[in-house]
Design a protein around this motif. Structure first.
Motif, mmCIF file in Angstrom:
data_model
loop_
_atom_site.group_PDB
_atom_site.id
_atom_site.type_symbol
_atom_site.label_atom_id
_atom_site.label_comp_id
_atom_site.label_asym_id
_atom_site.label_seq_id
_atom_site.Cartn_x
_atom_site.Cartn_y
_atom_site.Cartn_z
ATOM 1 N N VAL A 1 -53.971 76.957 66.690
ATOM 2 C CA VAL A 1 -52.684 77.286 66.072
ATOM 3 C C VAL A 1 -51.706 76.115 66.106
ATOM 4 O O VAL A 1 -50.519 76.301 65.835
ATOM 5 C CB VAL A 1 -52.050 78.515 66.766
ATOM 6 N N GLU A 2 -52.208 74.918 66.419
ATOM 7 C CA GLU A 2 -51.305 73.769 66.508
ATOM 8 C C GLU A 2 -50.604 73.477 65.183
ATOM 9 O O GLU A 2 -49.518 72.899 65.159
ATOM 10 C CB GLU A 2 -52.064 72.536 66.989
ATOM 11 N N HIS A 3 -51.228 73.895 64.079
ATOM 12 C CA HIS A 3 -50.590 73.681 62.769
ATOM 13 C C HIS A 3 -49.273 74.438 62.650
ATOM 14 O O HIS A 3 -48.380 74.031 61.895
ATOM 15 C CB HIS A 3 -51.534 74.124 61.647
ATOM 16 N N LEU A 4 -49.122 75.533 63.410
ATOM 17 C CA LEU A 4 -47.886 76.309 63.338
ATOM 18 C C LEU A 4 -46.686 75.506 63.818
ATOM 19 O O LEU A 4 -45.567 75.704 63.348
ATOM 20 C CB LEU A 4 -48.015 77.589 64.176
ATOM 21 N N GLY A 5 -46.913 74.598 64.732
ATOM 22 C CA GLY A 5 -45.828 73.784 65.253
ATOM 23 C C GLY A 5 -45.575 72.524 64.444
ATOM 24 O O GLY A 5 -44.633 71.787 64.737
ATOM 25 N N PHE A 6 -46.426 72.278 63.444
ATOM 26 C CA PHE A 6 -46.267 71.075 62.628
ATOM 27 C C PHE A 6 -45.756 71.399 61.230
ATOM 28 O O PHE A 6 -44.891 70.707 60.702
ATOM 29 C CB PHE A 6 -47.606 70.336 62.524
ATOM 30 N N ARG A 7 -46.255 72.463 60.637
ATOM 31 C CA ARG A 7 -45.912 72.779 59.248
ATOM 32 C C ARG A 7 -44.459 73.242 59.126
ATOM 33 O O ARG A 7 -43.855 73.706 60.069
ATOM 34 C CB ARG A 7 -46.852 73.846 58.685
ATOM 35 N N ARG A 8 -43.941 73.087 57.907
ATOM 36 C CA ARG A 8 -42.552 73.420 57.586
ATOM 37 C C ARG A 8 -41.573 72.660 58.488
ATOM 38 O O ARG A 8 -40.552 73.200 58.892
ATOM 39 C CB ARG A 8 -42.313 74.925 57.675
ATOM 40 N N GLY A 9 -41.916 71.446 58.775
ATOM 41 C CA GLY A 9 -41.073 70.622 59.629
ATOM 42 C C GLY A 9 -40.682 69.323 58.949
ATOM 43 O O GLY A 9 -39.864 69.311 58.032
ATOM 44 N N ILE A 10 -41.303 68.212 59.360
ATOM 45 C CA ILE A 10 -40.884 66.882 58.938
ATOM 46 C C ILE A 10 -40.935 66.702 57.420
ATOM 47 O O ILE A 10 -40.075 66.041 56.833
ATOM 48 C CB ILE A 10 -41.745 65.800 59.640
ATOM 49 N N THR A 11 -41.907 67.296 56.749
ATOM 50 C CA THR A 11 -42.004 67.138 55.290
ATOM 51 C C THR A 11 -41.060 68.060 54.540
ATOM 52 O O THR A 11 -40.991 68.006 53.307
ATOM 53 C CB THR A 11 -43.440 67.387 54.797
ATOM 54 N N HIS A 12 -40.348 68.915 55.269
ATOM 55 C CA HIS A 12 -39.390 69.826 54.647
ATOM 56 C C HIS A 12 -37.949 69.478 55.017
ATOM 57 O O HIS A 12 -37.023 70.206 54.665
ATOM 58 C CB HIS A 12 -39.677 71.269 55.087
ATOM 59 N N GLY A 13 -37.749 68.375 55.746
ATOM 60 C CA GLY A 13 -36.432 68.016 56.242
ATOM 61 C C GLY A 13 -35.744 66.963 55.394
ATOM 62 O O GLY A 13 -36.279 66.487 54.383
ATOM 63 N N PRO A 14 -34.542 66.550 55.802
ATOM 64 C CA PRO A 14 -33.689 65.669 54.984
ATOM 65 C C PRO A 14 -34.322 64.336 54.608
ATOM 66 O O PRO A 14 -34.125 63.859 53.490
ATOM 67 C CB PRO A 14 -32.461 65.463 55.880
ATOM 68 N N ASN B 1 -44.063 71.291 44.890
ATOM 69 C CA ASN B 1 -45.091 71.599 45.891
ATOM 70 C C ASN B 1 -45.251 70.510 46.943
ATOM 71 O O ASN B 1 -45.900 70.741 47.973
ATOM 72 C CB ASN B 1 -46.447 71.798 45.204
ATOM 73 N N LEU B 2 -44.669 69.344 46.706
ATOM 74 C CA LEU B 2 -44.972 68.162 47.521
ATOM 75 C C LEU B 2 -44.697 68.338 49.013
ATOM 76 O O LEU B 2 -45.462 67.804 49.831
ATOM 77 C CB LEU B 2 -44.212 66.960 46.975
ATOM 78 N N PRO B 3 -43.633 69.055 49.443
ATOM 79 C CA PRO B 3 -43.447 69.206 50.893
ATOM 80 C C PRO B 3 -44.638 69.847 51.609
ATOM 81 O O PRO B 3 -44.812 69.635 52.817
ATOM 82 C CB PRO B 3 -42.204 70.093 50.982
ATOM 83 N N ASP B 4 -45.470 70.579 50.878
ATOM 84 C CA ASP B 4 -46.632 71.196 51.510
ATOM 85 C C ASP B 4 -47.777 70.212 51.728
ATOM 86 O O ASP B 4 -48.889 70.625 52.082
ATOM 87 C CB ASP B 4 -47.122 72.385 50.676
ATOM 88 N N VAL B 5 -47.491 68.922 51.548
ATOM 89 C CA VAL B 5 -48.474 67.907 51.920
ATOM 90 C C VAL B 5 -48.787 68.006 53.407
ATOM 91 O O VAL B 5 -49.850 67.532 53.867
ATOM 92 C CB VAL B 5 -47.951 66.504 51.545
ATOM 93 N N ASP B 6 -47.893 68.629 54.167
ATOM 94 C CA ASP B 6 -48.157 68.785 55.603
ATOM 95 C C ASP B 6 -49.347 69.686 55.884
ATOM 96 O O ASP B 6 -49.824 69.760 57.020
ATOM 97 C CB ASP B 6 -46.916 69.283 56.339
ATOM 98 N N ALA B 7 -49.872 70.366 54.859
ATOM 99 C CA ALA B 7 -51.075 71.187 55.056
ATOM 100 C C ALA B 7 -52.281 70.338 55.436
ATOM 101 O O ALA B 7 -53.273 70.854 55.968
ATOM 102 C CB ALA B 7 -51.386 71.994 53.791
ATOM 103 N N ALA B 8 -52.193 69.037 55.204
ATOM 104 C CA ALA B 8 -53.283 68.148 55.610
ATOM 105 C C ALA B 8 -53.492 68.153 57.113
ATOM 106 O O ALA B 8 -54.539 67.710 57.602
ATOM 107 C CB ALA B 8 -52.993 66.725 55.128
#
Length: 326
Positions: A49-62, A34-41
């Motif tokens: 809707v600014e969260h749409l451009g942030f989530r599933r990005g940097i915390t889900h990458g290499p 679950n840890l990549p979803d720390v970006d929910a903070a």
């Protein structure tokens, strides 16, 4: 995918036998999944809707694939030492091995972006090196069949373990069945994409899984400057009058007068951060006329007129420009 699915994946990996590798293995697997979803903070500091451009990005990458498991393993290793220093370490806990904690956190962490890739929401797998979105179009974001399979298998495995029986085999079988189920859904989506290309070469399609009926797909068809139709497919095309959510060519699903030209809205993306972020995230944007004649920017993947729409931007100062006749 939802966090119940991610948690069950971590638990099932542990019950397959990996939890015996080190103490605190199950927390490493479940939290790591679950840890990549720390970006929910980001909801604490981003507006609209600014969260749409942030989530599933940097915390889900290499970079996160390597660093987040390292942080988690270090925290769990420290926690074990802290408990031992206070005389509160459980006697039944296996010795904690940092290397195994990191390996298990890493495996569980990789399962997260792999699952998130499977739905139409998308994921930026290469962030921060590339902001490209990737879409698997394979599973609905909440899959009750995976819940049932993995939930039952985890419960049954734990029960067998308490009874002193063979507890690894049920988990391993469930993992194999889950992989097969995902592969089947991938094949259904691929077949539908091939079918749509064979009958219509000129339009962009999004094949979207639907809830519960895993064998069905919603087909979103893009034409010119709008998402113009939505039909559902389950091996044979259903009655369009019954299931169309968008239809601008003489059908009752969605009246043409509710559609606005999206071009004036696109022109605002540099001046309006909400519009810019939404269009960066959106895979299927369209502009809808509000009751007062203004514009609501929406995404066809997540449009439901019967529910509160969290994926939209209201533009009260922008008047709806009707589409040019075709």
């Amino acid at each position: 995918m939802d966090n119940i699915t991610h948690s069950l994946v971590g638990a099932l990996i542990g019950q397959a036998g990996l939890k015996r590798k080190t103490g605190l293995a199950m927390p490493a697997l479940i939290i790591g999944a679950n840890l990549p979803d720390v970006d929910a903070a980001c909801f604490f500091w981003l507006d609209g809707v600014e969260h749409l451009g942030f989530r599933r990005g940097i915390t889900h990458g290499p970079i996160a694939w390597v660093l987040l498991p390292l942080i988690l393993a270090g925290a769990l290793w420290w926690f074990d030492r802290w408990q031992a220093s206070r005389g509160r370490r459980p006697k039944g806990r296996l010795p904690v091995h940092f290397g195994w904690l990191y390996a298990l956190s890493f495996i569980a962490g990789l399962s997260h972006p792999a699952l998130d890739w499977l739905n139409v929401y998308g994921i930026r797998l290469l962030e921060p090196f590339s902001s490209r979105w990737f879409y698997g179009d394979t599973l609905f974001i909440i899959d009750v069949w995976l819940w049932a399979l993995m939930g039952f298998a985890t419960w049954f495995s734990l029960r067998r373990e308490r009874q002193g029986g063979e507890w690894r085999r049920p988990a391993r079988i469930a993992i194999a069945v889950a992989v097969g189920y995902i592969g089947l859904n991938g094949a259904i989506t691929a077949y539908q994409y091939d079918f749509e290309k064979s009958v219509d070469h000129g339009s962009t399609k999004i094949i979207s899984p639907v809830p519960i009926q895993f064998w069905s797909r919603e087909v979103l068809t893009y034409q010119e400057n709008m998402i113009w139709s939505s039909t559902e497919w389950d091996g044979a095309l259903k009655n369009p009058e019954a299931i169309n959510r968008f239809c601008f060519d003489d059908c009752p699903g969605y009246p043409a007068e509710k559609v606005c030209d999206i071009a004036p809205v696109r022109a605002l993306q540099n001046a309006n951060p909400q519009v810019g972020v939404f269009l960066f995230w959106s895979r299927a944007p369209f502009a809808e006329r509000a009751s007062d004649g203004s514009v609501i920017l929406r995404d066809a993947r997540f449009y439901d007129p019967r529910a509160r729409d969290r994926f939209s931007v209201a533009l009260p100062d922008v008047q709806c420009s009707p589409l040019a006749p075709r």
